[in-house]
Design an enzyme around this catalytic site. Structure first.
Site, PDB file in Angstrom:
ATOM      1  N   ASP A 162       0.816  -1.216   0.000  1.00  0.00           N
ATOM      2  CA  ASP A 162       0.000   0.000   0.000  1.00  0.00           C
ATOM      3  C   ASP A 162       0.850   1.267   0.000  1.00  0.00           C
ATOM      4  O   ASP A 162       0.396   2.337   0.388  1.00  0.00           O
ATOM      5  CB  ASP A 162      -0.958   0.003   1.200  1.00  0.00           C
ATOM      6  CG  ASP A 162      -2.038   1.064   1.086  1.00  0.00           C
ATOM      7  OD1 ASP A 162      -2.301   1.507  -0.050  1.00  0.00           O
ATOM      8  OD2 ASP A 162      -2.614   1.461   2.114  1.00  0.00           O
ATOM      9  N   ASP A 200      -3.167  -4.810  -5.433  1.00  0.00           N
ATOM     10  CA  ASP A 200      -2.535  -3.497  -5.611  1.00  0.00           C
ATOM     11  C   ASP A 200      -1.034  -3.550  -5.867  1.00  0.00           C
ATOM     12  O   ASP A 200      -0.431  -2.530  -6.190  1.00  0.00           O
ATOM     13  CB  ASP A 200      -2.770  -2.576  -4.413  1.00  0.00           C
ATOM     14  CG  ASP A 200      -4.208  -2.148  -4.260  1.00  0.00           C
ATOM     15  OD1 ASP A 200      -4.978  -2.315  -5.216  1.00  0.00           O
ATOM     16  OD2 ASP A 200      -4.570  -1.648  -3.186  1.00  0.00           O
ATOM     17  N   ASP A 352     -14.144   0.541   5.367  1.00  0.00           N
ATOM     18  CA  ASP A 352     -12.941   1.163   4.838  1.00  0.00           C
ATOM     19  C   ASP A 352     -12.357   2.156   5.833  1.00  0.00           C
ATOM     20  O   ASP A 352     -11.292   2.714   5.605  1.00  0.00           O
ATOM     21  CB  ASP A 352     -13.268   1.915   3.539  1.00  0.00           C
ATOM     22  CG  ASP A 352     -13.741   0.996   2.435  1.00  0.00           C
ATOM     23  OD1 ASP A 352     -13.199  -0.109   2.305  1.00  0.00           O
ATOM     24  OD2 ASP A 352     -14.672   1.379   1.703  1.00  0.00           O
TER      25      ASP A 352
END
Length: 372
Positions: A162, A200, A352
């Site tokens: 991330d 990601d 989230d």
């Protein structure tokens, strides 16, 4: 840089399969969709499919489909249709199941149980714990094998995960990551399993310099080879971001460097993890990426449909946006060429970070998604 993930790390598993729901409307979400990574729970593995948001880019025209023969020494994969005979595994440990069992009298329980907790979702492995990851993976794969079902595992421990955002963490360096992957692979067993490899990690490489990017992609190529060598029935999928992020040709170039076009390491790509883009958009985008990627004809795509029932919100909002809905139920029976499965990689209801603590189950959010 826009956050490419929204939250913490976790181990996840969720629930069983019901009938499919409809697709959602097209949404904006220009620079990324929210994704909160699953969080570690007190239990062996907590259900989770939370994941980070992602930057975006507009899709570009696709290149002609390339269909080279499989690598020497490997036979061509059987047709994807064969996967339609399998059923996905619902791991019995998850935050939503814990909440349902603890709140039998809550007026929201019936809806949450029938529309979320009863469906299979991915099990996340997010802790850098090489001494225990083998046994934790084996517990899931053995449970699935005992039922003749296919588990979905998320390997999520790449260094600089991330890009230091909300879901930061992972292995301390790439050598340590290689050891973690070896230990992860040792728990796969010999049955069918789908591995979502590092959400990601490919789409979000802009925080790395050229050398760091090359090293990461090489590490992912090795990871795929190790996973498939450990269990020839494992299906390994690589990060394609989502339809609002990188252009297909750009994403395919990165995927190729990461080994995603090789039968020795890859079964294809995944997209929309923890995101909201509607299924039709992801199907079109994934096919463009696969066309540009090339590789064996059996390469396919899996799509996270857990929260895309109403499509992506306008304005790029990613953190628990209002008006969203659960999407199509997890299944291998997609009816779409080159689309291997619709999966719930992020568990609906795991926040989230706006409607609850990041990565934690929010019953009010779950109810909103399940009843809208």
């Amino acid at each position: 840089m826009v956050a490419a993930a929204s939250v913490v790390v976790a181990l996840g598993a969720a629930a069983g399969m019901l009938t499919a729901l409809g697709d959602g409307d097209e949404g904006g979400d220009p620079r990324g969709a929210g994704r909160a990574r699953p969080k570690v729970s007190a239990t062996l593995l907590s259900p989770s499919t939370a994941n980070p948001p992602s930057p975006s880019g507009s899709p570009s025209a696709s290149a002609p489909t390339v269909k080279p023969t499989p690598s020497p020494g490997r036979t061509a994969r059987k047709p994807r249709a064969a996967a339609g005979t399998a059923s996905l595994y619902r791991h019995p440990e998850s935050q939503v199941l814990d909440w349902v069992h603890a709140h039998p009298g809550d007026p929201r329980t019936a809806v949450i149980e029938s529309r979320i907790a009863s469906r299979p979702a991915a099990v996340w492995f997010t802790e850098y714990a090489p001494d225990t990851v083998t046994s934790r993976v084996r517990a899931v794969t053995a449970g699935a094998a005992g039922q003749g079902r296919v588990p979905v595992l998320v390997a999520y421990a790449i260094p600089d995960r991330d890009c230091g955002g909300a879901s930061e963490g992972g292995a301390p360096d790439l050598d340590a990551y290689a050891g973690w992957i070896d230990a992860f692979a040792a728990g796969l067993g010999s049955g069918e399993v789908a591995v979502v490899l590092e959400p990601d990690a490919i789409a979000q490489t802009d925080c790395l310099d050229e050398a760091g990017r090359a090293d990461r992609l090489a590490a992912l190529a090795r990871a795929g080879r190790v996973l498939k060598a450990a269990d020839p029935k494992a299906r390994v999928y690589y990060d394609a971001g989502h339809s609002g992020w990188n252009a297909p040709a750009e994403q395919a170039a990165l995927l190729r460097q990461a080994g995603a076009a090789s039968a020795a390491s890859s079964d294809g790509i995944f997209s929309n993890v923890s995101n909201f883009h509607r299924t039709a958009d992801e199907v079109a985008y994934d096919r463009r990426v696969l066309d540009a990627l090339g590789g064996p004809p059996g390469l396919g795509a899996v799509i996270d449909t857990s929260r895309n029932g109403n499509g992506a919100p306008t304005g790029g909002e990613w953190c628990d946006p209002d008006g969203r809905s659960i999407g199509r139920a997890p299944t291998f029976r997609t009816g779409e060429a080159r689309i291997d499965a619709y999966l719930w990689v992020k568990l609906p209801g795991e926040s989230d970070g706006c409607k609850g603590a990041a990565g934690e189950f929010s019953p009010s959010y779950a109810y909103e998604l399940a009843s809208s």
